[in-house]
Write a protein that holds these residues in place. Structure first.
Motif, PDB file in Angstrom:
ATOM      1  N   PHE A  79       0.824  -1.211   0.000  1.00 14.80           N
ATOM      2  CA  PHE A  79       0.000   0.000   0.000  1.00 14.80           C
ATOM      3  C   PHE A  79       0.860   1.264   0.000  1.00 14.80           C
ATOM      4  CE2 PHE A  79      -3.192  -3.087   1.195  1.00 14.80           C
ATOM      5  CZ  PHE A  79      -4.286  -2.643   0.474  1.00 14.80           C
ATOM      6  N   ALA A  80       1.949   1.265   0.757  1.00 18.21           N
ATOM      7  CA  ALA A  80       2.819   2.448   0.807  1.00 18.21           C
ATOM      8  C   ALA A  80       3.392   2.767  -0.574  1.00 18.21           C
ATOM      9  CB  ALA A  80       3.939   2.237   1.821  1.00 18.21           C
ATOM     10  N   ALA A  81       3.694   1.734  -1.352  1.00 13.79           N
ATOM     11  CA  ALA A  81       4.260   1.938  -2.688  1.00 13.79           C
ATOM     12  C   ALA A  81       3.220   2.387  -3.709  1.00 13.79           C
ATOM     13  CB  ALA A  81       4.922   0.645  -3.175  1.00 13.79           C
ATOM     14  N   ARG A  82       1.948   2.293  -3.361  1.00 10.78           N
ATOM     15  CA  ARG A  82       0.883   2.606  -4.325  1.00 10.78           C
ATOM     16  C   ARG A  82      -0.010   3.761  -3.888  1.00 10.78           C
ATOM     17  NH1 ARG A  82       2.410  -2.447  -4.864  1.00 10.78           N
ATOM     18  NH2 ARG A  82       2.241  -3.522  -6.862  1.00 10.78           N
ATOM     19  N   LEU A  83       0.443   4.570  -2.973  1.00 13.62           N
ATOM     20  CA  LEU A  83      -0.388   5.674  -2.491  1.00 13.62           C
ATOM     21  C   LEU A  83      -0.842   6.604  -3.604  1.00 13.62           C
ATOM     22  CD1 LEU A  83       1.159   6.780   0.915  1.00 13.62           C
ATOM     23  CD2 LEU A  83      -1.079   5.733   0.509  1.00 13.62           C
ATOM     24  N   ASP A  84      -0.045   6.726  -4.650  1.00  3.76           N
ATOM     25  CA  ASP A  84      -0.394   7.645  -5.739  1.00  3.76           C
ATOM     26  C   ASP A  84      -1.013   6.926  -6.935  1.00  3.76           C
ATOM     27  OD1 ASP A  84       1.891   6.311  -6.512  1.00  3.76           O
ATOM     28  OD2 ASP A  84       2.895   8.088  -7.311  1.00  3.76           O
ATOM     29  N   ARG A  85      -1.401   5.669  -6.739  1.00  5.34           N
ATOM     30  CA  ARG A  85      -2.010   4.889  -7.825  1.00  5.34           C
ATOM     31  C   ARG A  85      -3.451   4.537  -7.457  1.00  5.34           C
ATOM     32  NH1 ARG A  85       2.813   0.679  -8.702  1.00  5.34           N
ATOM     33  NH2 ARG A  85       1.301  -0.506  -9.890  1.00  5.34           N
ATOM     34  N   THR A  86      -4.165   4.028  -8.440  1.00  6.58           N
ATOM     35  CA  THR A  86      -5.541   3.608  -8.231  1.00  6.58           C
ATOM     36  C   THR A  86      -5.589   2.110  -7.972  1.00  6.58           C
ATOM     37  OG1 THR A  86      -6.377   5.354  -9.662  1.00  6.58           O
ATOM     38  CG2 THR A  86      -7.832   3.477  -9.289  1.00  6.58           C
ATOM     39  N   LEU A  87      -6.342   1.727  -6.963  1.00 12.90           N
ATOM     40  CA  LEU A  87      -6.618   0.322  -6.673  1.00 12.90           C
ATOM     41  C   LEU A  87      -8.122   0.132  -6.715  1.00 12.90           C
ATOM     42  CD1 LEU A  87      -4.365  -0.614  -3.609  1.00 12.90           C
ATOM     43  CD2 LEU A  87      -4.117  -1.386  -5.957  1.00 12.90           C
ATOM     44  N   VAL A  88      -8.526  -1.104  -6.929  1.00 13.88           N
ATOM     45  CA  VAL A  88      -9.943  -1.449  -6.918  1.00 13.88           C
ATOM     46  C   VAL A  88     -10.177  -2.446  -5.797  1.00 13.88           C
ATOM     47  CG1 VAL A  88     -11.856  -2.462  -8.239  1.00 13.88           C
ATOM     48  CG2 VAL A  88     -10.084  -1.134  -9.428  1.00 13.88           C
ATOM     49  N   MET A  89     -11.263  -2.272  -5.075  1.00 14.65           N
ATOM     50  CA  MET A  89     -11.731  -3.252  -4.089  1.00 14.65           C
ATOM     51  C   MET A  89     -13.216  -3.466  -4.343  1.00 14.65           C
ATOM     52  SD  MET A  89      -9.905  -2.376  -0.425  1.00 14.65           S
ATOM     53  CE  MET A  89     -10.359  -3.927   0.354  1.00 14.65           C
TER      54      MET A  89
END
Length: 177
Positions: free
Chosen positions: A41-51
């Motif tokens: 999560f720390a590496a993807r703070l500036d990316r979009t994730l889907v849940m």
């Protein structure tokens, strides 16, 4: 498993998905897993994730099983992470359900919540990141386990890191993931 999803709005998507096991893994009682999930999560703070909406609800269901004091320590971190990070919370559609229900082999042996999630990911041609011990070890599924961290524990930007440290009074046993 169906070879190709039906043509539609999700065809060709390359979204990254996270499940409840990965999210709750940031508070795992197993420190190796906890740090790997946090690093994801720390590496993807500036990316979009889907849940999926169900996976978000599964997180809440686990946390609501703890006492009020632990919930109050945990939720500020979760709330802030969901606000700071672009996490798209989506419901299943009929094509997702068909993909999950028509699947063969390993899909038939998984719990319904994981089949449905894999139906969403498969139908939409995404990639699921999961800390579930049932998923990453199966070939043929678009699932990745969080990578172990070699070196110091990654940190979130402040004040998120302070909220995360506060949330660690709540530790989730691996069997719950």
């Amino acid at each position: 498993m169906p070879a190709e999803p039906p043509a539609g709005e999700h065809a060709g998507s390359a979204d990254e998905y996270a499940d409840a096991a990965l999210f709750l893994g940031m508070n795992s009682a197993d420190d190796t897993l906890r740090i790997a999930c946090k690093a994801f999560f720390a590496a993807r703070l500036d990316r979009t994730l889907v849940m999926s909406l169900e996976q978000v609800g599964r997180c809440d269901d686990v946390i609501w099983g703890y006492g009020r004091e632990l919930q109050d320590a945990y939720y500020p971190f979760m709330d802030n992470l969901h606000t700071l990070m672009d996490i798209r919370r989506l419901g299943y559609d009929e094509a997702d359900l068909r993909w999950a229900l028509d699947g063969e082999g390993i899909l038939q042996r998984l719990p319904a919540h994981e089949r449905l999630l894999l139906g969403m990911v498969g139908n939409r041609k995404g990639l699921l990141h999961s800390a579930s011990p049932r998923l990453p070890h199966h070939t043929g599924l678009a699932v990745r386990a969080p990578a172990p961290v070699d070196g110091p524990e990654p940190v979130f930007p402040e004040p998120l890191e302070a909220l995360y440290r506060q949330s660690l009074v709540l530790r989730v046993p691996a069997g719950v993931l």
